[in-house]
Design an enzyme around this catalytic site. Structure first.
Site, short mmCIF file in Angstrom:
data_model
loop_
_atom_site.label_atom_id
_atom_site.label_comp_id
_atom_site.label_asym_id
_atom_site.label_seq_id
_atom_site.Cartn_x
_atom_site.Cartn_y
_atom_site.Cartn_z
N GLY A 22 74.77 61.18 -17.24
CA GLY A 22 74.18 61.20 -18.59
C GLY A 22 73.86 59.79 -19.05
O GLY A 22 74.66 58.88 -18.85
N ARG A 40 71.51 63.60 -12.04
CA ARG A 40 72.77 64.01 -11.39
C ARG A 40 72.35 64.62 -10.05
O ARG A 40 71.59 65.59 -10.05
CB ARG A 40 73.51 65.02 -12.27
CG ARG A 40 73.99 64.42 -13.60
CD ARG A 40 74.90 65.36 -14.36
NE ARG A 40 75.48 64.69 -15.51
CZ ARG A 40 75.12 64.91 -16.78
NH1 ARG A 40 74.21 65.80 -17.06
NH2 ARG A 40 75.71 64.26 -17.77
N GLY A 56 79.29 57.30 -15.31
CA GLY A 56 80.62 57.83 -15.61
C GLY A 56 81.39 58.15 -14.34
O GLY A 56 81.06 57.64 -13.25
N ASP A 57 82.40 59.02 -14.44
CA ASP A 57 83.28 59.21 -13.28
C ASP A 57 82.57 59.84 -12.08
O ASP A 57 82.87 59.51 -10.94
CB ASP A 57 84.56 59.96 -13.66
CG ASP A 57 84.29 61.29 -14.33
OD1 ASP A 57 83.11 61.60 -14.60
OD2 ASP A 57 85.27 62.03 -14.58
N THR A 109 78.97 55.69 -20.52
CA THR A 109 78.95 57.09 -20.96
C THR A 109 79.38 57.13 -22.42
O THR A 109 80.28 56.37 -22.80
CB THR A 109 79.88 57.99 -20.13
OG1 THR A 109 80.12 59.22 -20.86
CG2 THR A 109 81.23 57.38 -19.83
N ASP A 117 81.07 59.32 -23.69
CA ASP A 117 82.31 60.11 -23.82
C ASP A 117 83.59 59.26 -23.95
O ASP A 117 84.62 59.76 -24.38
CB ASP A 117 82.47 61.04 -22.61
CG ASP A 117 81.32 62.02 -22.47
OD1 ASP A 117 80.67 62.31 -23.48
OD2 ASP A 117 81.06 62.48 -21.34
N ASP A 156 85.58 58.40 -21.65
CA ASP A 156 86.60 59.19 -20.94
C ASP A 156 87.00 58.57 -19.60
O ASP A 156 87.43 59.28 -18.69
CB ASP A 156 86.07 60.62 -20.71
CG ASP A 156 84.79 60.65 -19.90
OD1 ASP A 156 84.19 59.57 -19.69
OD2 ASP A 156 84.38 61.74 -19.46
N MET A 197 79.87 65.81 -28.98
CA MET A 197 79.98 65.75 -27.51
C MET A 197 81.29 65.08 -27.07
O MET A 197 82.12 64.74 -27.90
CB MET A 197 78.79 65.02 -26.92
CG MET A 197 77.54 65.86 -26.83
SD MET A 197 76.24 64.96 -25.96
CE MET A 197 75.06 66.28 -25.70
N ARG A 232 82.39 65.86 -23.52
CA ARG A 232 82.80 66.62 -22.34
C ARG A 232 84.26 67.08 -22.50
O ARG A 232 84.55 67.77 -23.45
CB ARG A 232 82.61 65.79 -21.07
CG ARG A 232 82.43 66.62 -19.82
CD ARG A 232 82.20 65.73 -18.62
NE ARG A 232 80.89 65.13 -18.62
CZ ARG A 232 79.79 65.71 -18.16
NH1 ARG A 232 79.85 66.90 -17.64
NH2 ARG A 232 78.63 65.09 -18.20
N GLY A 257 86.80 60.38 -42.51
CA GLY A 257 87.77 61.05 -43.38
C GLY A 257 87.70 62.56 -43.27
O GLY A 257 87.85 63.27 -44.27
N ARG A 315 79.92 76.88 -42.49
CA ARG A 315 78.68 76.61 -41.76
C ARG A 315 79.01 75.77 -40.52
O ARG A 315 80.01 75.05 -40.51
CB ARG A 315 77.68 75.83 -42.61
CG ARG A 315 77.14 76.61 -43.79
CD ARG A 315 76.12 77.65 -43.31
NE ARG A 315 75.45 78.27 -44.43
CZ ARG A 315 75.89 79.35 -45.09
NH1 ARG A 315 77.04 79.91 -44.74
NH2 ARG A 315 75.19 79.86 -46.09
O1 F6P Z 1 78.63 62.80 -20.35
C1 F6P Z 1 77.75 62.68 -21.42
C2 F6P Z 1 77.42 64.03 -22.01
O2 F6P Z 1 76.52 63.82 -23.07
C3 F6P Z 1 78.60 64.87 -22.44
O3 F6P Z 1 79.11 64.47 -23.68
C4 F6P Z 1 78.00 66.24 -22.44
O4 F6P Z 1 79.00 67.22 -22.22
C5 F6P Z 1 77.05 66.19 -21.27
O5 F6P Z 1 76.77 64.82 -21.03
C6 F6P Z 1 75.76 66.93 -21.50
O6 F6P Z 1 75.05 66.88 -20.32
P1 F6P Z 1 73.50 67.29 -20.20
O7 F6P Z 1 72.70 66.20 -20.84
O8 F6P Z 1 73.27 67.39 -18.75
O9 F6P Z 1 73.34 68.58 -20.96
#
Ligand code: F6P
Length: 319
Positions: free
Chosen positions: A11, A72, A102-103, A125, A127, A129, A169, A171, A185, A243
């Site tokens: 991503g 990917r 990312g990983d 990334t 995330d 993470d 987002m 992941r 907050g 909502r």
């Molecule tokens: O890893 C980055 C990210 O935006 C995540 O937060 C999310 O789960 C994923 O990629 C979404 O992937 P895609 O753009 O392939 O839908």
């Protein structure tokens, strides 16, 4: 080394361009040739590779996305895909590769290193993470995008006296939700690292109603589940008009913040230095504002964790 390559994979994240720029310019500074590989590992397999120079990274430090495009690649997960990738690198005379991602991207870099091709990973990334670094490139920008959106939602939530569940987002990681919750907050956050929090959220909402509270913001990390399902359940159990907003890919775009640009520039330059020092299979990162590097295989074996103190604080401040 006289010729290096750089690619972005997985991503995209705001600040990847600043990292590419730093890699290219640091190479030029050291009189090392630098090649850009387009479309991540898939572009590597396909030989989608071009020489870069100072001018090819002009006017990109402020832009979101990635100039090198990203993808990917399932093919690169196979031995055959990795072998084809190495063949292409050799064909272009590239001696070391910098992978920004990312990983999943680091897994690819690790495979290449194991097969004798030196790689360095840069964590990019939204995330946040990845173990071994306090921050990944893109996290700060995504966080600010989220904050801007939630501030707007809060205006209407207050006017209509509604409860909002906002899905962000991340992941399987709760960092974006946790930091956004603290910065905005939010009345409650739901993150995958703390799976049992829903009942607490509901009792907190009920307590709020008893005190005369009319609106609430709940931030839900996507790794917990669907905000639509959670919104329905919350409305059913509390009777509050609820909502749901799913922020989606807006979180991945936009001009990188100053923090992300600086981080990306520092990490990009450090990655080049490591390759030139003969290091391989390392990930660069930042810890306590100092540049560090770790073995990629150690990083992949560790789980990124949330900051427990921050989590506790978010609860204390949103009573
Ligand atoms: O890893 C980055 C990210 O935006 C995540 O937060 C999310 O789960 C994923 O990629 C979404 O992937 P895609 O753009 O392939 O839908």
């Amino acid at each position: 080394m006289k010729r290096l390559g750089v690619l972005t994979s997985g991503g995209d994240a705001p600040g990847m361009n600043a990292a590419i720029r730093a890699v290219v310019r640091k190479c030029v500074f050291h009189e090392v040739e630098i090649y850009g590989i387009k479309n991540g590992y898939q572009g590597l397999i396909d030989g989608n590779i071009e020489k870069m120079d100072v001018g090819s990274v002009g006017d990109i430090i402020q832009r979101g996305g990635t100039k090198l495009y990203t993808a990917r690649s399932d093919e690169f997960k196979t031995e055959d895909g990795q072998r084809k990738g190495i063949e292409q690198l050799k064909k272009f005379g590239i001696e070391g590769l910098i992978v920004i991602g990312g990983d999943g991207s680091f897994r690819g870099a690790q495979k290449l290193t194991e097969k004798g091709f030196p790689c360095i990973g840069i964590p990019g990334t939204i995330d946040n993470d990845i173990a071994g670094t306090d921050f990944t490139i893109g996290f700060d920008t995504a966080l600010n995008t989220i904050i801007e959106a939630i501030d707007k939602i809060r205006d209407t939530a207050t006017s209509h006296e509604r409860t909002y569940v906002i899905e962000v987002m991340g992941r399987n990681a709760g960092d974006l939700a946790l930091w956004a919750g603290l910065a905005d907050g939010a009345e409650s956050i739901l993150i995958p690292e703390k799976p049992d929090d829903l009942n607490e959220v509901i009792s907190r909402l009920k307590r709020g109603v008893e005190r005369g509270k009319k609106h609430s913001i709940i931030i839900l990390a996507e790794g917990v589940g669907s905000a639509i399902d959670y919104g329905e359940q919350i409305q059913k159990e509390t009777n509050l008009e609820t909502r749901v907003t799913v922020l989606g890919h807006i979180q991945r775009g936009g001009s990188p913040t100053a923090n992300d640009r600086v981080l990306a520039s520092r990490l990009g330059a450090k990655a080049v230095e490591l390759l030139l020092q003969g290091k391989a299979g390392r990930m660069v990162g930042i810890q306590s504002n100092r540049l560090v590097d770790h073995d990629i295989s150690d990083i992949l074996g560790q789980k990124h964790t949330i900051d427990e103190e921050m989590y506790q604080l978010s609860k204390e401040l949103s009573i």
